[in-house]
Scaffold this active site. Structure first.
Site, PDB file in Angstrom:
ATOM      1  CD  GLN A  95      -2.820   1.225   2.357  1.00  0.00           C
ATOM      2  OE1 GLN A  95      -2.400   1.648   3.436  1.00  0.00           O
ATOM      3  NE2 GLN A  95      -4.070   0.823   2.205  1.00  0.00           N
ATOM      4  CB  CYS A 125      -4.112   7.987   5.900  1.00  0.00           C
ATOM      5  SG  CYS A 125      -3.298   8.312   7.458  1.00  0.00           S
ATOM      6  CE  LYS A 164      -9.612   1.534   4.203  1.00  0.00           C
ATOM      7  NZ  LYS A 164      -8.649   1.664   5.276  1.00  0.00           N
ATOM      8  N   GLY A 230     -15.095  -1.313   8.110  1.00  0.00           N
ATOM      9  CA  GLY A 230     -15.655  -0.536   9.203  1.00  0.00           C
ATOM     10  C   GLY A 230     -16.499  -1.360  10.145  1.00  0.00           C
ATOM     11  CG  ASP A 231     -17.935   0.044  13.037  1.00  0.00           C
ATOM     12  OD1 ASP A 231     -16.841   0.412  13.505  1.00  0.00           O
ATOM     13  OD2 ASP A 231     -18.881   0.820  12.830  1.00  0.00           O
ATOM     14  NE  ARG A 254     -11.214  -0.324  14.700  1.00  0.00           N
ATOM     15  CZ  ARG A 254     -12.139   0.551  15.111  1.00  0.00           C
ATOM     16  NH1 ARG A 254     -11.976   1.182  16.244  1.00  0.00           N
ATOM     17  NH2 ARG A 254     -13.212   0.778  14.368  1.00  0.00           N
TER      18      ARG A 254
HETATM   19  C1  LIG Z   1      -3.979   1.098  14.360  1.00  0.00           C
HETATM   20  C2  LIG Z   1      -4.587   1.250  12.978  1.00  0.00           C
HETATM   21  C3  LIG Z   1      -3.753   1.402  11.886  1.00  0.00           C
HETATM   22  C4  LIG Z   1      -4.299   1.511  10.599  1.00  0.00           C
HETATM   23  N1  LIG Z   1      -3.452   1.600   9.517  1.00  0.00           N
HETATM   24  C5  LIG Z   1      -3.966   1.558   8.250  1.00  0.00           C
HETATM   25  C6  LIG Z   1      -3.104   1.526   7.119  1.00  0.00           C
HETATM   26  O1  LIG Z   1      -1.868   1.567   7.216  1.00  0.00           O
HETATM   27  N2  LIG Z   1      -3.681   1.464   5.883  1.00  0.00           N
HETATM   28  C7  LIG Z   1      -5.063   1.439   5.711  1.00  0.00           C
HETATM   29  O2  LIG Z   1      -5.542   1.356   4.582  1.00  0.00           O
HETATM   30  N3  LIG Z   1      -5.880   1.481   6.778  1.00  0.00           N
HETATM   31  C8  LIG Z   1      -5.377   1.522   8.023  1.00  0.00           C
HETATM   32  N4  LIG Z   1      -6.223   1.517   9.113  1.00  0.00           N
HETATM   33  C9  LIG Z   1      -7.693   1.496   8.885  1.00  0.00           C
HETATM   34  C10 LIG Z   1      -8.214   0.077   8.919  1.00  0.00           C
HETATM   35  O3  LIG Z   1      -7.608  -0.715   7.941  1.00  0.00           O
HETATM   36  C11 LIG Z   1      -9.747   0.022   8.756  1.00  0.00           C
HETATM   37  O4  LIG Z   1     -10.131   0.576   7.530  1.00  0.00           O
HETATM   38  C12 LIG Z   1     -10.459   0.749   9.890  1.00  0.00           C
HETATM   39  O5  LIG Z   1      -9.891   0.416  11.141  1.00  0.00           O
HETATM   40  C13 LIG Z   1     -11.946   0.421   9.930  1.00  0.00           C
HETATM   41  O6  LIG Z   1     -12.145  -0.956  10.081  1.00  0.00           O
HETATM   42  P1  LIG Z   1     -12.491  -1.641  11.528  1.00  0.00           P
HETATM   43  O7  LIG Z   1     -13.550  -0.730  12.165  1.00  0.00           O
HETATM   44  O8  LIG Z   1     -13.041  -2.982  11.153  1.00  0.00           O
HETATM   45  O9  LIG Z   1     -11.253  -1.652  12.311  1.00  0.00           O
HETATM   46  C14 LIG Z   1      -5.710   1.479  10.415  1.00  0.00           C
HETATM   47  C15 LIG Z   1      -6.545   1.352  11.522  1.00  0.00           C
HETATM   48  C16 LIG Z   1      -6.008   1.232  12.803  1.00  0.00           C
HETATM   49  C17 LIG Z   1      -6.944   1.064  13.961  1.00  0.00           C
END
Ligand SMILES: Cc1cc2nc3c(=O)[nH]c(=O)nc-3n(C[C@H](O)[C@H](O)[C@H](O)COP(=O)(O)O)c2cc1C
Length: 376
Positions: A95, A125, A164, A230-231, A254
């Protein structure tokens, strides 16, 4: 945080009208995925060690954390981090994060030379420092620059290219139109997939991810391969996202930290089986040992012990004495400490427990050296 089945009930298409996820295939370019899910990019987490531990538990596809284009071009530390691949770690996307089309295209070529199968662009981001340098989520508000980057990288990458996004920069109408322009350009340029996090950039991690948006996007672009984000904290969440939104795959973020079994669980649900029991203590020990061994190869012993603290506290959530194990992992400073935690808490088999279905936002970041601002 609101419960997910009630307020979440956002999808306005009855579940039975959406083709069953079991009958839909999920592809990224030439790669056909055995499971419509992937290990998400997670800064500070989704290195080769985490990806391989997940793959051994049914994860079919993964992406690195966001890698800064300039660092890759200078052959710096990020390049090492990003370029460490192993035969088990395919197909894998690298990425890219950057602001300038020419540099992004050159960095994409570096990643291809490193052995990445897919190039992924991060326009999502929300970190202030990243946005301030016109990277990541900033580009959702500058569609002209975003499209220029997409075209130049497209010219440089003969194979699969993905992206993304978040659902918009903010809630304004113009932000919605900008998302649309960028998404349509991705379709036009034949991007192999687009992952969409159902929050706006300005939202960061507040509120719920909007799954209705994902459902509407998929309805509007049935031919595009869309990963929803997301979530998604459990395999049931992943299944529900597939059914309610009709997306082609789930971007598991997560929910996979410290729980690589989420992929195995989703695979069981996809086969129509009931949820397997949570991994037992010795099964957990095995995963932690694999993870630690690969982290040591990547970072060396000292750094691996520190790095693994933040992983350990997430694995602890599956342990029946989670709070004690959590505290002991936090105190780890060396390989000996690490071994001590395993000897004390993971020496004898017993049933594990299910990870929480809604993680506590603060706990998510506590003790891991990563503040919420550092997330994308
Ligand atoms: C600690 C952390 C680091 C993340 N780093 C990236 C990243 O490097 N690249 C990316 O596309 N998304 C990154 N994300 C976003 C996640 O990939 C994801 O899109 C976001 O957490 C929502 O999904 P979730 O609610 O299922 O965690 C990060 C999220 C967290 C919490």
């Amino acid at each position: 945080m609101a419960t997910k089945s009630g307020p979440r009930g956002q999808a306005n298409k009855p579940a039975e009208l959406v083709a069953s996820p079991a009958t839909r295939s999920c592809r990224i370019g030439e790669f056909s995925l055995a499971l419509p899910a992937m290990q998400a990019g997670l800064a500070g987490y989704s290195d080769m060690a985490m990806r391989v531990v997940a793959r051994r538990r049914d994860c079919p596809y993964a992406v690195t954390e966001a890698l800064l284009d300039r660092v890759l071009l200078m052959g710096g530390r990020g390049r090492e981090k990003g370029s460490v691949l192993c035969p088990e770690d395919h197909p894998v996307a690298g990425q890219l994060l950057g602001s300038e089309a020419e540099e992004m295209a050159a960095a994409a070529r570096v990643l291809l030379d490193c052995g990445f199968d897919v190039i992924d662009l991060n326009f999502a981001c929300p970190v202030r420092k990243v946005m301030g340098r016109c990277r990541g989520g900033y580009l959702l508000g500058d569609p002209a620059e975003a499209i220029e980057i997409m075209r130049r990288v497209r010219d440089a990458v003969p194979g699969a290219l993905t992206m993304k996004l978040r659902r918009a920069l903010d809630e304004s109408a113009v932000a919605g139109e900008n998302f649309q322009r960028i998404f349509e350009e991705a379709v036009e340029l034949e991007f192999a997939a687009v992952a969409v996090h159902g929050r706006t950039v300005r939202q960061k991690y507040t509120g719920l991810a909007d799954w209705t948006f994902l459902e509407q996007l998929k309805s509007r672009y049935p031919q595009a391969t869309i990963f929803g984000s997301g979530d998604v904290f459990t395999a049931e969440d992943a299944m529900r996202m597939l059914v309610e939104t009709g997306v082609d795959g789930v971007w598991i973020a997560r929910g996979a930290i410290g729980n690589p079994w989420i992929f195995r669980d989703l695979a069981a649900l996809m086969r129509g089986e009931s949820l397997p029991p949570p991994p037992g203590i010795l099964e957990q020990r095995q995963a932690i040992l694999e993870h630690y061994a690969m982290a040591t190869t990547l970072y060396g012993e000292d750094q691996a012990s520190r790095h693994m603290r933040k992983m350990g506290i997430k694995y602890a959530k599956l342990h029946p004495q989670g709070a004690v194990v959590w505290r002991d992992f936090i105190a780890v400073r060396s390989q000996m400490d690490w071994q001590g935690v395993l000897d004390r808490h993971y020496h004898q088999d017993g049933p594990g427990i299910r990870p929480p279905s809604v993680p506590d936002a603060q706990d998510m970041f506590r003790g891991c050296g990563v503040v919420p601002e550092g997330c994308t």
